[in-house]
Design a protein around this motif. Structure first.
Motif, mmCIF file in Angstrom:
data_model
loop_
_atom_site.group_PDB
_atom_site.id
_atom_site.type_symbol
_atom_site.label_atom_id
_atom_site.label_comp_id
_atom_site.label_asym_id
_atom_site.label_seq_id
_atom_site.Cartn_x
_atom_site.Cartn_y
_atom_site.Cartn_z
ATOM 1 N N ASN A 34 -27.664 -60.722 12.489
ATOM 2 C CA ASN A 34 -28.414 -59.896 13.704
ATOM 3 C C ASN A 34 -29.864 -59.863 13.305
ATOM 4 O O ASN A 34 -30.884 -60.221 14.135
ATOM 5 N N ASP A 35 -30.424 -59.661 12.147
ATOM 6 C CA ASP A 35 -31.507 -59.538 11.683
ATOM 7 C C ASP A 35 -32.289 -61.079 11.745
ATOM 8 O O ASP A 35 -33.558 -61.162 11.872
ATOM 9 N N GLN A 36 -31.440 -61.964 11.451
ATOM 10 C CA GLN A 36 -32.126 -63.501 11.717
ATOM 11 C C GLN A 36 -32.136 -63.754 13.198
ATOM 12 O O GLN A 36 -32.822 -64.906 13.456
ATOM 13 N N GLY A 37 -31.586 -63.016 14.127
ATOM 14 C CA GLY A 37 -31.734 -63.315 15.422
ATOM 15 C C GLY A 37 -30.689 -64.205 16.162
ATOM 16 O O GLY A 37 -30.660 -64.624 17.134
ATOM 17 N N GLN A 38 -29.577 -64.446 14.983
ATOM 18 C CA GLN A 38 -28.402 -65.064 15.891
ATOM 19 C C GLN A 38 -27.239 -64.075 15.996
ATOM 20 O O GLN A 38 -26.266 -63.840 15.358
ATOM 21 N N TYR A 39 -27.393 -63.516 17.303
ATOM 22 C CA TYR A 39 -26.581 -62.654 17.949
ATOM 23 C C TYR A 39 -25.176 -62.760 18.001
ATOM 24 O O TYR A 39 -24.370 -61.945 17.636
ATOM 25 N N LYS A 40 -24.887 -64.167 18.392
ATOM 26 C CA LYS A 40 -23.466 -64.546 18.563
ATOM 27 C C LYS A 40 -22.565 -64.576 17.249
ATOM 28 O O LYS A 40 -21.589 -64.292 17.049
ATOM 29 N N LYS A 60 -43.962 -65.643 8.175
ATOM 30 C CA LYS A 60 -43.740 -65.750 6.542
ATOM 31 C C LYS A 60 -42.367 -65.201 6.440
ATOM 32 O O LYS A 60 -41.631 -65.626 5.473
ATOM 33 N N SER A 61 -41.626 -64.361 7.359
ATOM 34 C CA SER A 61 -40.559 -63.486 7.025
ATOM 35 C C SER A 61 -39.313 -63.871 7.805
ATOM 36 O O SER A 61 -38.180 -63.608 7.419
ATOM 37 N N LEU A 62 -39.524 -64.582 9.052
ATOM 38 C CA LEU A 62 -38.424 -64.881 9.827
ATOM 39 C C LEU A 62 -38.256 -66.589 10.018
ATOM 40 O O LEU A 62 -38.830 -67.291 9.987
ATOM 41 N N PRO A 63 -36.992 -67.016 10.467
ATOM 42 C CA PRO A 63 -36.804 -68.252 10.710
ATOM 43 C C PRO A 63 -37.403 -68.754 11.984
ATOM 44 O O PRO A 63 -37.680 -68.025 12.829
ATOM 45 N N PRO A 64 -37.741 -69.922 11.987
ATOM 46 C CA PRO A 64 -38.740 -70.640 12.971
ATOM 47 C C PRO A 64 -38.116 -70.431 14.520
ATOM 48 O O PRO A 64 -39.022 -70.467 15.477
ATOM 49 N N ASN A 65 -36.816 -70.157 14.688
ATOM 50 C CA ASN A 65 -36.250 -69.853 15.939
ATOM 51 C C ASN A 65 -35.839 -68.666 16.274
ATOM 52 O O ASN A 65 -35.190 -68.252 17.067
ATOM 53 N N HIS A 66 -36.497 -67.434 15.642
ATOM 54 C CA HIS A 66 -36.089 -66.256 15.759
ATOM 55 C C HIS A 66 -36.888 -65.419 17.057
ATOM 56 O O HIS A 66 -37.925 -65.866 17.174
ATOM 57 N N PRO A 67 -35.970 -64.783 17.739
ATOM 58 C CA PRO A 67 -36.602 -64.296 18.836
ATOM 59 C C PRO A 67 -37.851 -63.436 18.746
ATOM 60 O O PRO A 67 -38.749 -63.395 19.995
ATOM 61 N N LEU A 68 -37.900 -62.708 17.776
ATOM 62 C CA LEU A 68 -39.182 -61.934 17.633
ATOM 63 C C LEU A 68 -40.382 -62.774 17.453
ATOM 64 O O LEU A 68 -41.439 -62.322 17.805
ATOM 65 N N ALA A 122 -40.743 -65.459 19.140
ATOM 66 C CA ALA A 122 -40.947 -65.762 20.562
ATOM 67 C C ALA A 122 -41.858 -64.691 21.306
ATOM 68 O O ALA A 122 -42.743 -64.881 22.110
ATOM 69 N N THR A 123 -41.354 -63.481 20.948
ATOM 70 C CA THR A 123 -41.966 -62.259 21.663
ATOM 71 C C THR A 123 -43.637 -62.308 21.135
ATOM 72 O O THR A 123 -44.317 -61.951 22.024
ATOM 73 N N SER A 124 -43.880 -62.561 20.006
ATOM 74 C CA SER A 124 -45.263 -62.716 19.439
ATOM 75 C C SER A 124 -45.793 -63.570 20.020
ATOM 76 O O SER A 124 -46.959 -63.514 20.894
ATOM 77 N N TYR A 125 -45.375 -64.759 20.236
ATOM 78 C CA TYR A 125 -46.044 -65.736 20.848
ATOM 79 C C TYR A 125 -46.241 -65.757 22.462
ATOM 80 O O TYR A 125 -47.548 -65.864 22.846
ATOM 81 N N ASN A 126 -45.229 -65.018 23.045
ATOM 82 C CA ASN A 126 -45.449 -64.439 24.520
ATOM 83 C C ASN A 126 -46.675 -63.551 24.806
ATOM 84 O O ASN A 126 -47.388 -63.603 25.408
ATOM 85 N N ASN A 127 -46.781 -62.574 23.759
ATOM 86 C CA ASN A 127 -47.700 -61.533 23.837
ATOM 87 C C ASN A 127 -49.046 -62.143 23.656
ATOM 88 O O ASN A 127 -49.918 -61.723 24.291
ATOM 89 N N ALA A 135 -39.584 -71.780 24.484
ATOM 90 C CA ALA A 135 -38.803 -72.694 23.782
ATOM 91 C C ALA A 135 -37.687 -72.297 22.861
ATOM 92 O O ALA A 135 -36.650 -72.456 22.784
ATOM 93 N N ILE A 136 -38.402 -71.195 22.177
ATOM 94 C CA ILE A 136 -37.579 -70.466 21.096
ATOM 95 C C ILE A 136 -36.606 -69.454 21.970
ATOM 96 O O ILE A 136 -35.146 -69.637 21.500
#
Length: 350
Positions: free
Chosen positions: A96-102, A285-293, A295-300, A323-324
């Motif tokens: 869940n923390d890695q953004g891999q919810y399924k 630095k702290s999250l995998p490159p496809n983490h939804p957070l 994407a939130t950062s890039y979007n903002n 893309a993410i």
């Protein structure tokens, strides 16, 4: 009193993949607040052995890859169903923390399958698993399913725990999150307030859960358009996170991100970008490159550049975000539609 240290970093040693190096800094014995927080978090660490508790500590300080390696190693050497159920649960938390919810839901369900062999559906031991499945569904944008599991958890906790127990506050906070995501901000604030009252009574004043509560209340006010009130709560959260978390922890980045969003909503785009940049550096630095957070950062950042009229730069960030999200979220998730709308808007302005 024993010496109290701040955990700055945890990394695997080069010479032996089974060993981790923990970098500490001495804080001094005359810091009673930090000592109280340390004792509180020590009591919260979950697991029957030192290795299990180390894994939980790694999750709390945001070292997800190291935690995953440790739990996979523990799984190989597990000797009982109860051990396996615990490790599946923690892997679910990690995913869940890695953004891999399924994947998170899949691990939680494996854990439940083992527990249900010997426990009834409403046993107190199952509440945290129901709660965490709800959190994964919430993150996937499936709010009705999230509420279904949160309500299972809260019914068990209200029967089995005293009214001021911190675990009850966690459940109230999570239900508040679902209502906020659904746009029902008054209902969200009702549950956030319940949560905050319990945490203020039961936790030390610099505990990260209190910061989470202030942050979520800020998000609700932000969504209601009350940006100054939102900033007031975001600032409370940030002060706690800066004292209690390592400098590259994702929760700290989320706090910077939320402050940036409030400034962006007030059309102070340069101030927004200042905080968005702080958040992005931590996330990268702290999250995998496809983490939804991420994407939130890039979007903002994209929307802040759009506000400044720099549409080519805005488009670059918005396309990264889309893309993410398309890779990591279900196709019906509202973030995907939002990103597409933002891209359409920027293209029309170019």
């Amino acid at each position: 009193m024993h010496s109290v240290f701040r955990v700055n970093d945890i990394k695997q040693t080069v010479s032996n993949s089974r060993l981790w190096e923990v970098q500490l800094s001495l804080t001094g014995d005359n810091d009673p607040q930090l000592a109280t927080l340390t004792q509180c978090i020590k009591g919260e660490l979950w697991g029957s052995t030192g290795w299990h508790r180390l894994g939980d500590l790694m999750l709390k300080v945001g070292h997800l890859n190291q935690a995953e390696e440790l739990y996979n190693e523990l799984m190989k050497n597990s000797s009982s169903d109860s051990d396996r159920a615990h490790i599946y649960h923690m892997l679910g938390f990690l995913k869940n923390d890695q953004g891999q919810y399924k994947e998170a839901v899949s691990f939680y369900e494996k854990s439940l399958e083992i527990y249900r062999k010997t426990l009834p559906e409403d046993h107190s031991s199952l509440a945290n698993t129901y709660n965490n499945i709800g959190l994964a569904y919430d993150n996937m944008g499936n709010y009705s399913k999230a509420l279904e599991f949160y309500e299972k958890a809260i019914k068990i906790k209200e029967k089995s725990l005293p009214p001021n127990h911190p675990d009850l506050a966690t459940s109230y906070n999570n239900i508040g999150e679902v209502y906020r995501n659904m746009g029902n901000y008054s209902k969200a604030l009702e549950f956030y307030d319940k949560s905050l009252k319990i945490w203020e009574k039961s936790l030390p004043p610099n505990h990260p859960n209190l910061a989470t509560s202030y942050n979520n209340i800020g998000l609700a006010y932000d969504s209601m358009g009350n940006y100054l009130k939102a900033l007031e709560f975001y600032d409370k959260a940030l002060k706690i996170y800066e004292k209690s978390l390592p400098p590259n922890h994702p929760d700290l980045a989320t706090s910077y991100n939320n402050i940036g969003a409030a400034y962006c909503a007030m059309s102070n785009y340069s101030k927004a970008l200042e905080f968005y940049d702080k958040a992005l550096k931590i996330y990268e630095k702290s999250l995998p490159p496809n983490h939804p957070l991420l994407a939130t950062s890039y979007n903002n950042i994209g929307m802040a550049y759009s506000g400044q009229g720099d549409y080519p730069k805005a488009l670059s960030y918005l396309e990264k975000a889309l893309a993410i999200w398309q890779e990591s979220l279900p196709p019906t998730h509202p973030n995907i539609k939002g990103a597409m709308n933002n891209i359409d808007y920027v293209k029309k302005k170019m």
